[in-house]
Structure formats: C-alpha cells, structure tokens
Design an enzyme around this catalytic site. Structure first.
Site, PDB file in Angstrom:
ATOM      1  N   ARG A   1      39.222  48.155  35.053  1.00  0.00           N
ATOM      2  CA  ARG A   1      38.322  48.022  36.209  1.00  0.00           C
ATOM      3  C   ARG A   1      38.332  49.254  37.111  1.00  0.00           C
ATOM      4  NH1 ARG A   1      36.410  42.705  36.435  1.00  0.00           N
ATOM      5  NH2 ARG A   1      37.885  41.048  35.967  1.00  0.00           N
TER       6      ARG A   1
ATOM      7  N   ASP B   1      27.360  43.345  38.699  1.00  0.00           N
ATOM      8  CA  ASP B   1      27.772  44.461  37.862  1.00  0.00           C
ATOM      9  C   ASP B   1      26.853  44.654  36.664  1.00  0.00           C
ATOM     10  OD1 ASP B   1      28.606  42.077  36.690  1.00  0.00           O
ATOM     11  OD2 ASP B   1      30.674  42.712  36.360  1.00  0.00           O
TER      12      ASP B   1
END
Ligand code: IMP
Ligand code: MG
Length: 193
Positions: free
Chosen positions: A177, A112
């Site tokens: 998220r 990420d």
C-alpha cells in the site's frame, strides 16, 4: 518536482513480487494534481464532502484533497465484500460508517479502483438512500473490462488493463500500500494472468 526516479528504484529493491511499474510516481502525481484542480473548480460554488473508501483510497484521498482549492470536508467509510475475492456478490458490509449525516450535502466518493464496479454500485445505492444533494464519483483507476453493472465515474484518473495492480493505497494481501507508484503484481503471487 518529485524525486520520482530515486524513490521508485528504492521501493523496487524493497519489494519483491512486482512484475512491472504501470504508472510511475511523476505521472501519477501530475494526474492527481490535474484531477484535483479540475474537480476543485467544479465545486467552487458549493464545496463537497469527500467520502474516502478505505483502505485502498487513503493515499489518493490525501493527495487529491490537497490539490482541491476549496474549503471541503472529509469523511471515510470502510466496506468489505461478502464472499471471497474471486466471487464478489455485490453486497458489501459496512465496517466503518460515516461520522455525520449527508442529508442535503454534495458528496464526492473517492475510490481507488473500479474493477467489477459492484462495490461502488452498492455504495452509491446505500448513500443515495440518505438523501444527499448530489453524488459524484472519482476513481483513480478503472480497469478496461466487461461489466455486469453499468457504473459511470464522473472522473477517472487512468484506464488500465485488466491486471492485478498494487501500490498508492492498493494492496495484495495487505502488502504494497505504501508504494508511491502503481505496479502490476507478478503472476505467481497475484494468481492472475
Ligand atoms: P469491484 O467491486 O470489483 O469494482 O472492486 C472492489 C475492490 O476490490 C476495489 O475497491 C479494490 O479495493 C479491490 N480491487 C479490485 N481490483 C484490484 C486490483 O487490481 N488491485 C488491488 N485491489 C483491487
Ligand atoms: Mg477499495
């Protein structure tokens, strides 16, 4: 076409604690698609095993892998840093390991974000010890900051300022998220800046 604007506004209403949107959904999707096509072409002769780093990398992994037009495989690892959030030691604990051996395989680590780079650095060392054919790295985000370790990703989606960001897999205390965009956290909740 994505309904970026509408869903962005909806998400903003649902989530307090965001300071501003850094990368909106349309820009994010366009870049991930572009990365997927470029990386897919790179691996056209011999497809890789994609290794997603949980949990933050799950959404990027899903979109990137769909944009890669090669018959690849996926696996996931979950890691956690020793020490607290502000004092990373660079040693990570493996919470979930790969399901299969990577010996002789081409692997692509799907991350990420690269902040200090310590987590990724450690992960690469661990995986290199398992004798894959080669290791490459794609990170969606990379913070512009000083680093004590030299870590070069082969592909980076976006270089971003050194601020705490959430969304598209990234969390603050487990939240945010599922946002379809990348946002900067408000200073009072992130404890930065
Ligand atoms: P690093 O070891 O400092 O490069 O970062 C390790 C991990 O910290 C990343 O893989 C993320 O999971 C998390 N992290 C770093 N910066 C951020 C951020 O701005 N937002 C959310 N998570 C972050
Ligand atoms: Mg991570």
């Amino acid at each position: 076409m994505h309904s970026g604007m509408a869903s962005t506004l909806q998400s903003i209403k649902l989530h307090s604690g965001l300071k501003k949107i850094l990368i909106n959904e349309d820009v994010l999707q366009a870049r991930v698609g572009e990365l997927g096509r470029e990386i897919g072409a790179f691996y056209a002769d011999r497809p890789p095993l994609l290794i997603g780093v949980l949990t933050g990398g799950f959404m990027f992994m899903a979109d990137l892998s769909r944009a890669m037009a090669v018959p690849l495989r996926v696996d996931f690892m979950a890691v956690s840093s020793y020490g607290d959030a502000t004092n990373t030691t660079g040693v990570v604990r493996i919470l979930k390991d790969l399901d299969r051996s990577i010996e002789g395989r081409r692997i692509l680590i799907v991350e990420d974000i690269i902040d200090s780079g310590l987590t990724l650095n450690y992960l690469v060392e661990v995986l290199r010890g398992r004798k894959p054919a080669d290791i490459r790295i794609v990170a969606l985000l990379k913070k512009e900051r000083e680093r004590s370790v030299a870590i070069e990703a082969d592909w980076v989606g976006f270089e971003i300022p050194d601020e705490f960001v959430v969304g598209y897999g990234l969390d603050y205390a487990g939240k945010y998220r599922n946002l379809p965009f990348i946002a900067v956290c408000a200073p009072d909740i992130s404890g930065t800046a």
